[in-house]
Design an enzyme around this catalytic site. Structure first.
Site, PDB file in Angstrom:
ATOM      1  N   TYR A 123      -1.541  -0.472  10.222  1.00 41.64           N
ATOM      2  CA  TYR A 123      -1.625  -0.944   8.690  1.00 41.64           C
ATOM      3  C   TYR A 123      -0.456  -0.716   8.069  1.00 41.64           C
ATOM      4  CZ  TYR A 123      -3.646  -1.167   4.072  1.00 41.64           C
ATOM      5  OH  TYR A 123      -3.995  -1.625   2.778  1.00 41.64           O
ATOM      6  N   SER A 139       0.678  -1.278   0.024  1.00 42.52           N
ATOM      7  CA  SER A 139       0.102   0.050  -0.106  1.00 42.52           C
ATOM      8  C   SER A 139       0.878   1.442  -0.055  1.00 42.52           C
ATOM      9  CB  SER A 139      -0.920   0.043   1.038  1.00 42.52           C
ATOM     10  OG  SER A 139      -1.335   1.344   1.318  1.00 42.52           O
TER      11      SER A 139
HETATM   12  N1  LIG Z   1      -8.669  -0.391  -1.899  1.00 41.18           N
HETATM   13  C1  LIG Z   1      -7.698   0.277  -1.380  1.00 41.18           C
HETATM   14  O1  LIG Z   1      -7.889   1.564  -1.397  1.00 41.18           O
HETATM   15  C2  LIG Z   1      -6.329  -0.206  -1.127  1.00 41.18           C
HETATM   16  C3  LIG Z   1      -5.237   0.330  -0.941  1.00 41.18           C
HETATM   17  C4  LIG Z   1      -3.886   0.099  -0.698  1.00 41.18           C
HETATM   18  C5  LIG Z   1      -3.588  -1.562  -0.524  1.00 41.18           C
HETATM   19  N2  LIG Z   1      -4.839  -2.115  -0.597  1.00 41.18           N
HETATM   20  C6  LIG Z   1      -4.775  -3.747  -0.266  1.00 41.18           C
HETATM   21  O2  LIG Z   1      -5.134  -4.073  -1.346  1.00 41.18           O
HETATM   22  C7  LIG Z   1      -5.169  -5.599  -1.139  1.00 41.18           C
HETATM   23  C8  LIG Z   1      -6.904  -6.037  -1.617  1.00 41.18           C
HETATM   24  O3  LIG Z   1      -7.719  -5.225  -0.792  1.00 41.18           O
HETATM   25  P1  LIG Z   1      -9.062  -4.676  -1.561  1.00 41.18           P
HETATM   26  O4  LIG Z   1      -8.887  -3.128  -1.458  1.00 41.18           O
HETATM   27  O5  LIG Z   1      -9.135  -5.278  -2.874  1.00 41.18           O
HETATM   28  O6  LIG Z   1     -10.205  -5.002  -0.401  1.00 41.18           O
HETATM   29  P2  LIG Z   1     -11.421  -6.230  -0.797  1.00 41.18           P
HETATM   30  O7  LIG Z   1     -12.017  -6.238   0.779  1.00 41.18           O
HETATM   31  O8  LIG Z   1     -12.262  -5.635  -1.706  1.00 41.18           O
HETATM   32  O9  LIG Z   1     -10.684  -7.442  -0.990  1.00 41.18           O
HETATM   33  C9  LIG Z   1      -9.762  -8.079  -0.062  1.00 41.18           C
HETATM   34  C10 LIG Z   1      -9.933  -9.672  -0.236  1.00 41.18           C
HETATM   35  O10 LIG Z   1      -9.173 -10.258   0.454  1.00 41.18           O
HETATM   36  C11 LIG Z   1      -9.782 -11.320   1.460  1.00 41.18           C
HETATM   37  N3  LIG Z   1      -9.345 -11.468   2.580  1.00 41.18           N
HETATM   38  C12 LIG Z   1      -9.324 -10.923   3.709  1.00 41.18           C
HETATM   39  N4  LIG Z   1      -8.780 -11.644   4.620  1.00 41.18           N
HETATM   40  C13 LIG Z   1      -8.504 -12.839   4.205  1.00 41.18           C
HETATM   41  C14 LIG Z   1      -7.699 -13.884   4.851  1.00 41.18           C
HETATM   42  N5  LIG Z   1      -7.505 -13.898   6.084  1.00 41.18           N
HETATM   43  N6  LIG Z   1      -7.524 -15.026   4.135  1.00 41.18           N
HETATM   44  C15 LIG Z   1      -8.115 -14.971   2.746  1.00 41.18           C
HETATM   45  N7  LIG Z   1      -8.538 -13.840   2.274  1.00 41.18           N
HETATM   46  C16 LIG Z   1      -8.856 -12.915   2.835  1.00 41.18           C
HETATM   47  C17 LIG Z   1     -11.333 -10.572   1.678  1.00 41.18           C
HETATM   48  O11 LIG Z   1     -12.308 -11.621   1.624  1.00 41.18           O
HETATM   49  C18 LIG Z   1     -11.573 -10.096   0.229  1.00 41.18           C
HETATM   50  O12 LIG Z   1     -11.799 -11.216  -0.931  1.00 41.18           O
HETATM   51  C19 LIG Z   1      -5.251  -5.664   0.528  1.00 41.18           C
HETATM   52  O13 LIG Z   1      -4.140  -6.306   0.649  1.00 41.18           O
HETATM   53  C20 LIG Z   1      -5.322  -4.101   1.006  1.00 41.18           C
HETATM   54  O14 LIG Z   1      -4.445  -4.045   1.912  1.00 41.18           O
HETATM   55  C21 LIG Z   1      -6.067  -1.544  -0.873  1.00 41.18           C
END
Ligand SMILES: NC(=O)c1ccc[n+]([C@@H]2O[C@H](COP(=O)([O-])OP(=O)(O)OC[C@H]3O[C@@H](n4cnc5c(N)ncnc54)[C@H](O)[C@@H]3O)[C@@H](O)[C@H]2O)c1
Length: 290
Positions: free
Chosen positions: A151, A139
């Site tokens: 985080y 991130s």
């Molecule tokens: N969306 C943003 O703005 C953003 C920004 C920076 C980083 N991220 C990172 O991107 C990645 C994806 O997140 P997203 O934003 O698409 O969110 P999201 O919630 O849409 O997707 C996250 C996915 O991870 C799964 N998950 C959570 N805990 C889990 C576990 N213990 N085992 C298996 N699956 C698990 C959830 O069920 C979901 O399918 C994450 O690592 C998040 O930290 C997101």
């Protein structure tokens, strides 16, 4: 490495948000994709939406036995070429409002989950002898002081782990790509809550309505990830506007470096340990690609 119909990718959290966008980009190139996540129902629905050659695997990335079983299953079916450690949770809470249990929960998923994936899958990828890639979703909060220090610790951990892993894998056919997203449309704000937290409001964090007023689309992130894999790039920084902010951070670190001349023998040791071509190689490849 090339991405096409002969490629197989495993995407954790591939049923939602960024992971779905990455899975989509693989599917569009004819690749086989295994999406892994917590809920069989959500995975089935996502696989249906993705179309193409997509299969599903229920996996909690904290579960090492689950990883071992998934690895067995994947290699019974020809193995994978790309491991995308993407699943994660986003609890943007200040340290002093975070309980010990909440720290453990977040680090367990966002940092240790990434190690679990690497440790369970990469030895098998190495044994196949064909080119492969590990992509891990960090991130911008791992590189810049963003809301949520716990985080940030997990995501900075992912970045440090992946960079050092790239040096450890330097002489192999497996490369590393670190995905550094800014705000992307996803379900993260409505995702799982840590122990002791019963409502989705994130104490101390910036209002989600403000943060998510104009997010990047996951599809765009997916396309950037595929380009990075094709260019063997170490980093994917999704948002152009992060450039000057990152520069300010690197300038602050550079200004903290003493201007004196170091003792020669000491400097030689430091260079021996730290001077690795991973950054230069990436720059060269990115310039070639431009
Ligand atoms: N969306 C943003 O703005 C953003 C920004 C920076 C980083 N991220 C990172 O991107 C990645 C994806 O997140 P997203 O934003 O698409 O969110 P999201 O919630 O849409 O997707 C996250 C996915 O991870 C799964 N998950 C959570 N805990 C889990 C576990 N213990 N085992 C298996 N699956 C698990 C959830 O069920 C979901 O399918 C994450 O690592 C998040 O930290 C997101």
């Amino acid at each position: 490495m090339k991405i096409g119909p002969e490629t197989t990718a495993l995407v954790t959290g591939g049923d939602s948000g960024i992971g779905f966008g990455i899975a989509q980009a693989f599917v569009q190139r004819g690749a086989r994709v295994v999406i892994a996540g917590l809920s069989e129902e959500a995975l089935a629905e996502a696989a249906n939406q993705l179309g193409g050659r997509v299969s599903t695997a229920v996996l909690d990335i904290r579960d090492r036995e689950g990883w071992a079983q998934l690895a067995e299953r994947l290699w019974a079916d020809g193995g994978i070429d790309v491991l995308v450690n993407n699943a994660g949770v986003g609890y943007l809470t200040p340290a002093l409002e975070t309980s010990f249990e909440q720290w453990d929960w977040l680090i367990d998923i966002d940092l240790t989950g990434t190690f679990n994936g690497v440790r369970s899958i990469v030895p098998r990828m190495l044994r196949t002898g064909s080119p492969g890639r590990i992509v891990s979703t960090a991130s911008i909060g791992g590189l810049l002081a963003a809301p949520g220090s716990v985080y940030a610790a997990a995501k900075a951990g992912v970045i440090g782990f992946m960079e050092a892993l790239q040096t450890e894998l330097w002489d192999t056919q497996i490369g590393v790509t670190i995905l550094v997203p800014g705000i992307v449309r996803s379900n993260i704000a409505n995702g799982l809550l840590p122990p002791g937290e019963s409502q989705g409001v994130q104490p101390g964090g910036a209002g989600l309505d403000v943060l998510y007023q104009e997010p990047m689309e996951p599809k765009e992130v997916g396309e950037r990830v595929i380009r990075a894999i094709q260019n063997d790039a170490l980093y994917v920084v999704t948002h152009a506007e992060h450039g000057p902010l990152l520069q300010r951070r690197f300038d602050a670190i550079r200004r903290a470096v003493p201007l004196e001349t170091p003792p020669e023998a000491r400097a030689a040791v430091e260079r021996m340990v730290l001077e690795h071509p991973i950054y230069d190689a990436v720059r060269a490849r990115i310039e070639e690609g431009e």
